[in-house]
Design an enzyme around this catalytic site. Structure first.
Site, PDB file in Angstrom:
ATOM      1  N   CYS B  84       0.933  -1.265   0.021  1.00 52.24           N
ATOM      2  CA  CYS B  84      -0.127   0.028  -0.027  1.00 52.24           C
ATOM      3  C   CYS B  84       1.029   1.167  -0.040  1.00 52.24           C
ATOM      4  O   CYS B  84       0.180   2.477  -0.243  1.00 52.24           O
ATOM      5  CB  CYS B  84      -1.122  -0.055   1.096  1.00 52.24           C
ATOM      6  SG  CYS B  84      -1.553  -1.527   1.626  1.00 52.24           S
ATOM      7  N   CYS B 207     -13.707   0.520   7.570  1.00 54.94           N
ATOM      8  CA  CYS B 207     -12.862   0.068   6.386  1.00 54.94           C
ATOM      9  C   CYS B 207     -13.092   1.064   5.165  1.00 54.94           C
ATOM     10  O   CYS B 207     -13.848   1.487   4.853  1.00 54.94           O
ATOM     11  CB  CYS B 207     -13.218  -1.243   6.239  1.00 54.94           C
ATOM     12  SG  CYS B 207     -13.668  -2.284   7.475  1.00 54.94           S
ATOM     13  N   HIS B 333      -8.914   3.495  -1.933  1.00 61.22           N
ATOM     14  CA  HIS B 333      -7.493   2.903  -1.620  1.00 61.22           C
ATOM     15  C   HIS B 333      -7.173   2.099  -2.656  1.00 61.22           C
ATOM     16  O   HIS B 333      -6.971   0.874  -2.389  1.00 61.22           O
ATOM     17  CB  HIS B 333      -7.551   2.316  -0.097  1.00 61.22           C
ATOM     18  CG  HIS B 333      -6.110   1.728   0.117  1.00 61.22           C
ATOM     19  ND1 HIS B 333      -5.014   2.174  -0.434  1.00 61.22           N
ATOM     20  CD2 HIS B 333      -5.744   0.865   1.031  1.00 61.22           C
ATOM     21  CE1 HIS B 333      -3.786   1.719  -0.071  1.00 61.22           C
ATOM     22  NE2 HIS B 333      -4.395   0.684   0.860  1.00 61.22           N
TER      23      HIS B 333
END
Ligand SMILES: [Zn+2]
Lengths: 137, 385
Positions: B84, B207, B333
């Site tokens: 990430c 989340c 994301h």
């Protein structure tokens, strides 16, 4: 070979840490102790990064475990759906050795508390698979 | 302030669910925006760094394919991966290539098309970013690891599920005004608290949203930056660190040691303290991750992160505005693109070009970008000209 028996789904088959499985089959959760410098490792490993020795002996995890933290999964990754819900946990034993695993389903939700005392227990799974879990001490 | 290496162009695609195109086309969208922003043509770029998490890609070694599509042949390219935080790592490599004098203009492009695989497969692959030998056989996944950190934080400091929910509400407040966010709806405290449990105590709204997207940064040496850009944004601090992959190797679960190490290094290099930061982007892959970031970065003392969010100090107008573009929680994301997108947000803030999201006259901004469950920590500090 041998390590592919570990857990519900194993992603590793070949490792020099396979004696871990032999110990589990005898009911013992074990880590490695470096014969060169005495460093204890859990998870176990056949190599020591302190003194570069690859001569280790297997030692049982000892002492009462203490629950460091946990989480109950309501959704699971592929291959683990049948076990839901299940609780993963980090437990600290003697000499600050921390062991990752699952809480036994025998421990009820309302009984789970950080700091509670736990012990490990080896679990035989279907299809000749094997793992360990944490139970109330 | 050191003015040696600057960012002179930024670009980002909208973050979306299910991008209708190939990865090379996705990369082009971000590239085009950054090149137009910098006023450059392909032949001026000396080298490129392509960043993604390869387990989502069908194309092996995607950098080769992408640089051809962008017209960057025959210049060299490098593929950088730290899950990430891939594109923050990419920026670090670009900085060193430029600072060494090897290249003058280096492009950093992060991308991810997560929608090519199912959500369960995606969780399983992300889960394999943790220790596959000793932890994955128990059925781990990212939300559950962060949930363990949340539980430990609650126990030690008295943080609550409601404190985490307040972080989600803030993210949604800014996601609503970010046209590039995947989630542009508002979220109430009650909605967060009553959403489906995923891995206790984290719920669906704790989340971040999976998304497809790409980001692009153009990095220049001092001479080229001054010649090409009216508003260069200088890279004044860089920090990168690692921590043991398995939970057994962690001192505690109430913070991320890789973030603390990276922050220390970045603050030291920049010669600034947490109090000097005017605006920040932190890696809020889960609400608890933003809470830990407040403390790991020194915006709050250990256990005091909850006071920042309770007092709305991380909103625009507060002591330290954090993730005022919606963060990973609302903006989305897309793994390899995330760091570059966070950096772009801070570049726009420092240039005064962040539109409705603009914080008042910031001079120094910080980006905190984490790979895996605190496996890789990256902190970048940028300064206005
Ligand atoms: Zn040794």
């Amino acid at each position: 070979m041998g390590f592919e028996k570990f857990g519900i789904v194993s992603f590793t088959s070949q490792t020099k840490a396979t004696p871990f499985i032999d110990h589990l089959e005898r009911g013992v959760l074990a880590g490695t102790k470096c014969k060169g410098c005495g460093t204890f490792y859990f998870p176990p490993r056949p190599d020591c990064y302190h003194c570069l020795s690859s001569d280790v002996e297997w030692r049982e995890i000892t002492g009462k475990g203490k629950l460091i933290s946990y989480s109950t999964l309501i959704y699971a990754p592929t291959g683990f759906e049948a076990d839901l819900p299940y609780t993963i946990a980090l437990v600290e034993f003697d000499n600050k050795v921390k062991v990752f695993g699952r809480l036994s389903k025998e421990v009820k939700d309302e009984e789970i508390k950080i700091g509670m005392e736990l012990k490990y227990s080896v679990v035989k799974l279907p299809n000749d698979r094997i793992t360990y879990e944490f139970k109330k001490a | 302030m050191k003015k040696e290496v600057a960012i002179i162009g930024v670009g980002q695609t909208a973050f979306v669910r299910g991008y209708e195109g190939s990865i090379r086309e996705l990369a082009f969208d971000a590239y085009k925006e950054a090149m137009l922003d910098a006023g450059l043509t392909a032949k001026e770029i000396d080298a490129s760094i392509i960043c993604s998490a390869p387990e989502y890609d069908k194309q092996r070694s995607p950098s080769g394919t992408i640089v051809e599509y962008l017209g960057l042949n025959p210049k060299p390219t490098f593929y950088i991966e730290t899950i990430c935080s891939s594109s923050s790592s990419g920026l670090r490599v670009a900085y060193s290539l430029v600072k060494s004098g090897l290249h003058e203009l280096v492009l950093v492009l992060g991308f991810q098309k997560m929608s090519e695989i199912s959500s369960a497969d995606s969780q399983e692959r992300m889960g394999r970013g943790s220790d596959i030998m000793w932890e994955a056989p128990f059925g781990t996944m990212m939300p559950a690891y962060y949930a363990m950190h949340a539980r430990a934080h609650f126990q030690r400091y008295g943080t609550t599920e409601e404190d985490l929910a307040l972080i989600r509400v803030k993210a949604a407040t800014y996601g609503m005004i970010n046209k590039k966010a995947v989630y542009q709806k508002g979220v109430t405290l009650e909605q967060v608290l009553t959403s489906d449990m995923i891995a206790s105590p984290l719920k669906r709204f704790d989340c971040c949203a999976n998304a497809d997207g790409a980001s692009c940064l153009i990095v220049a040496n001092q001479e080229r930056a001054k010649a090409l850009s009216k508003k260069p944004v200088w890279i004044i601090g860089l920090g990168a660190a690692t921590a043991p992959i398995n939970m057994s190797g962690r001192e505690s679960l109430t913070g991320l040691s890789c973030a603390r190490e990276a922050a220390k290094e970045a603050y030291q290099m920049a010669g600034v303290t947490p109090q000097d930061i005017d605006v920040a982007e932190v890696h809020d892959c889960f609400t608890i991750a933003e809470m830990m970031a407040y403390e790991d970065l020194g915006f709050a003392g250990p256990g005091e992160g909850k006071d920042l969010i309770r007092g709305k100090e991380t909103y625009i107008g507060g002591k330290i505005p954090v993730n005022v573009d919606g963060g990973l929680l609302s903006k989305g994301h897309p793994i390899g693109a995330t760091g570059g997108s966070q950096i772009r947000t801070i570049v726009l803030q420092l240039r005064g070009e962040a539109g409705e999201m603009q914080v008042k006259a910031p001079e120094i901004g910080l980006i905190h970008n984490i790979g895996g469950v605190g496996l890789y920590g990256n902190v970048t500090i940028l300064g206005r000209d």
